[in-house]
Design an enzyme around this catalytic site. Structure first.
Site, short mmCIF file in Angstrom:
data_model
loop_
_atom_site.label_atom_id
_atom_site.label_comp_id
_atom_site.label_asym_id
_atom_site.label_seq_id
_atom_site.Cartn_x
_atom_site.Cartn_y
_atom_site.Cartn_z
N ASP A 181 -13.78 -4.78 12.40
CA ASP A 181 -13.54 -4.21 11.08
C ASP A 181 -14.22 -2.85 11.01
OD1 ASP A 181 -13.72 -3.65 8.25
OD2 ASP A 181 -13.30 -5.79 7.93
N GLN A 196 -7.87 6.60 10.80
CA GLN A 196 -6.61 6.21 10.16
C GLN A 196 -6.71 4.89 9.41
OE1 GLN A 196 -3.74 8.12 10.35
NE2 GLN A 196 -5.00 9.61 11.43
N THR A 219 -13.16 -0.53 2.14
CA THR A 219 -12.44 -0.14 3.35
C THR A 219 -12.09 1.35 3.34
OG1 THR A 219 -11.50 -2.35 3.54
CG2 THR A 219 -10.36 -0.59 4.73
N TYR A 269 -6.76 3.91 -5.26
CA TYR A 269 -6.44 4.43 -3.92
C TYR A 269 -6.58 5.96 -3.90
CZ TYR A 269 -3.56 5.70 0.12
OH TYR A 269 -3.11 6.24 1.29
N VAL A 271 5.02 9.37 4.44
CA VAL A 271 5.25 9.26 5.88
C VAL A 271 6.23 8.10 6.14
CG1 VAL A 271 4.15 9.02 8.14
CG2 VAL A 271 2.85 9.98 6.21
C1 UD2 Z 1 3.31 7.02 -1.71
C2 UD2 Z 1 2.50 6.31 -0.63
C3 UD2 Z 1 1.24 5.77 -1.20
C4 UD2 Z 1 0.46 6.85 -1.95
C5 UD2 Z 1 1.38 7.48 -3.00
C6 UD2 Z 1 0.67 8.64 -3.68
C7 UD2 Z 1 4.11 5.43 0.95
C8 UD2 Z 1 4.78 4.21 1.46
N1 UD2 Z 1 3.29 5.23 -0.09
O1 UD2 Z 1 3.74 6.11 -2.68
O2 UD2 Z 1 0.43 5.25 -0.14
O3 UD2 Z 1 -0.01 7.81 -1.04
O4 UD2 Z 1 2.55 8.00 -2.37
O5 UD2 Z 1 1.40 9.11 -4.75
O6 UD2 Z 1 4.27 6.52 1.45
N2 UD2 Z 1 11.49 3.10 -4.85
C9 UD2 Z 1 12.74 2.63 -5.20
N3 UD2 Z 1 13.15 1.45 -4.67
C10 UD2 Z 1 12.36 0.71 -3.80
C11 UD2 Z 1 11.09 1.20 -3.45
C12 UD2 Z 1 10.67 2.40 -4.00
O7 UD2 Z 1 13.46 3.26 -5.95
O8 UD2 Z 1 12.81 -0.37 -3.37
C13 UD2 Z 1 11.03 4.39 -5.42
C14 UD2 Z 1 9.69 4.29 -6.13
O9 UD2 Z 1 9.83 3.91 -7.49
C15 UD2 Z 1 9.19 5.72 -5.99
C16 UD2 Z 1 9.78 6.19 -4.66
O10 UD2 Z 1 10.84 5.28 -4.34
O11 UD2 Z 1 9.68 6.53 -7.03
C17 UD2 Z 1 8.80 6.19 -3.50
O12 UD2 Z 1 8.13 4.94 -3.47
P1 UD2 Z 1 7.18 4.51 -2.24
O13 UD2 Z 1 6.57 3.20 -2.60
O14 UD2 Z 1 7.90 4.61 -0.96
O15 UD2 Z 1 6.09 5.67 -2.19
P2 UD2 Z 1 5.15 6.32 -3.33
O16 UD2 Z 1 5.54 7.76 -3.40
O17 UD2 Z 1 5.15 5.55 -4.58
#
Ligand code: UD2
Length: 327
Positions: free
Chosen positions: A58, A78, A97, A145, A175
């Site tokens: 860990d 990472q 973490t 976060y 990403v």
């Molecule tokens: C991203 C990062 C997160 C954090 C955040 C900061 C990823 C996976 N997550 O979250 O760790 O850094 O940015 O702001 O990169 N959506 C849909 N349908 C789905 C899933 C998602 O429409 O089935 C939409 C969701 O409502 C959002 C967008 O897609 O508007 C992106 O969602 P996400 O969960 O991939 O990433 P995000 O930007 O919320």
């Protein structure tokens, strides 16, 4: 500056069996002595090449970290709990973490006189005050976060100023790429799974919200550049500079998979960021960072089985085209 100059070093990748970490390990191991510290809670042993040294432990455990970091030149940090919703449910546990362990990493780097490249996040900006968002923009995280990543990002700078430790914080935008999976894996892998299963593609809200999607191979390149840059003590946005709406994304996924899945709309996610996009000019200037994989070709390659080598047409002529090597 050429990122392939990171050779013949001993490096540690925390979270090296995870999504981004394992791609980094795969690239580093060709020319360096690579160690991985991972507890395999979400990482996968099968992602790791045979010739890396694995310390199962860990990142919050000082003894495991000390063993893993002994004699290293560079630490790529990472390891993290990447789920925003988990951080909302358990701020203290995720803080241990995402932040306490990062401080341990920085302290260990001081002991070893090692450079540290840390995974920061676009989450530190919250609802960005300007678009594309430069590194100098206001930070206003909307989740634990985001607060944890902001503190990590600030500690990285401060360790440079106070202790002369060479650090670089990389603020990742959205990403995506091979090996991204699980319940918190992000919209691209969710849409791909839905399209492959002939299930409806579920857009949360109107789909007009935008994100800056960056391929993991470009994130690996940014890490390699950060490991050799003279511009330490800095934080850099790592995205593409291009914003794509979730509706457009759904269409790209349907096209790439030749799917006939309908697109359906659900309730918007509570607290969702409306628009997010990186100003990548600082990373271009100081790191020589240039994203190479366009979103459509990145999705096409994922739909095609997710080969690590970016699909043809995305690599400039001078690139190293070895499988899994991102020069
Ligand atoms: C991203 C990062 C997160 C954090 C955040 C900061 C990823 C996976 N997550 O979250 O760790 O850094 O940015 O702001 O990169 N959506 C849909 N349908 C789905 C899933 C998602 O429409 O089935 C939409 C969701 O409502 C959002 C967008 O897609 O508007 C992106 O969602 P996400 O969960 O991939 O990433 P995000 O930007 O919320």
């Amino acid at each position: 500056m050429d990122s392939t100059t990171l050779r013949d070093r001993t490096v540690l990748v925390t979270g090296g069996a995870g999504f981004i970490g394992s791609h980094l390990v795969e690239t580093l191991e060709a020319h360096n002595d690579v160690r991985v510290l991972d507890d395999f809670s979400t990482g996968d042993r099968t992602y790791l090449p045979d010739n890396v040294t694995v310390i199962e432990g860990d990142v919050r455990d000082p003894i495991a970290l000390q063993e893993a970091a002994r004699g290293v030149d560079v630490i790529f940090h990472q390891a993290a709990v990447v789920s925003v919703s988990q951080s909302v449910d358990e701020p203290r546990r995720t803080n241990r973490t995402n932040l306490d362990a990062s401080l341990l990493v920085l302290e260990q780097a001081r002991q070893e006189d090692a450079r540290v490249v840390l995974a920061s996040s676009a989450a530190i900006y919250g609802h960005p005050s300007e678009l594309p968002v430069p590194e100098s923009a206001a930070t206003d995280p909307t989740s634990p976060y985001g607060v944890q990543k902001l503190a990590l990002d600030q500690y990285a700078r401060l360790y440079g100023e106070l202790y002369n430790l060479p650090t670089v914080a990389l603020r990742y935008f959205n990403v995506y790429g091979p090996r991204q999976r699980g319940p918190y894996s992000g919209v691209i892998s969710t849409f791909l799974e839905q399209a492959r299963a002939d299930e409806p593609i579920t857009i949360e809200g109107d789909g007009e919200q935008t994100r800056d999607f960056v391929h993991v191979s470009d994130v690996v390149r940014a890490n390699l550049r950060a490991a050799v840059t003279d511009d330490v003590g800095e934080a850099y946005n790592i995205g593409t500079g291009t914003r794509t709406s979730i509706l457009e994304l759904a269409e790209f996924v349907r096209d790439a998979t030749e799917s006939t899945s309908p697109i359906v709309h659900r309730e918007p996610r509570s607290g969702d960021i409306r628009h997010s996009g990186a100003d990548v000019s600082k990373a271009a200037r100081d790191l020589g960072f240039e994203p190479r994989v366009g979103l459509e070709s990145g999705i096409a390659s994922l739909a095609d089985g997710g080969s690590l080598t970016p699909v043809s047409g995305t690599e400039p002529a001078d690139s190293n085209t070895d499988r899994g090597t991102y020069s």
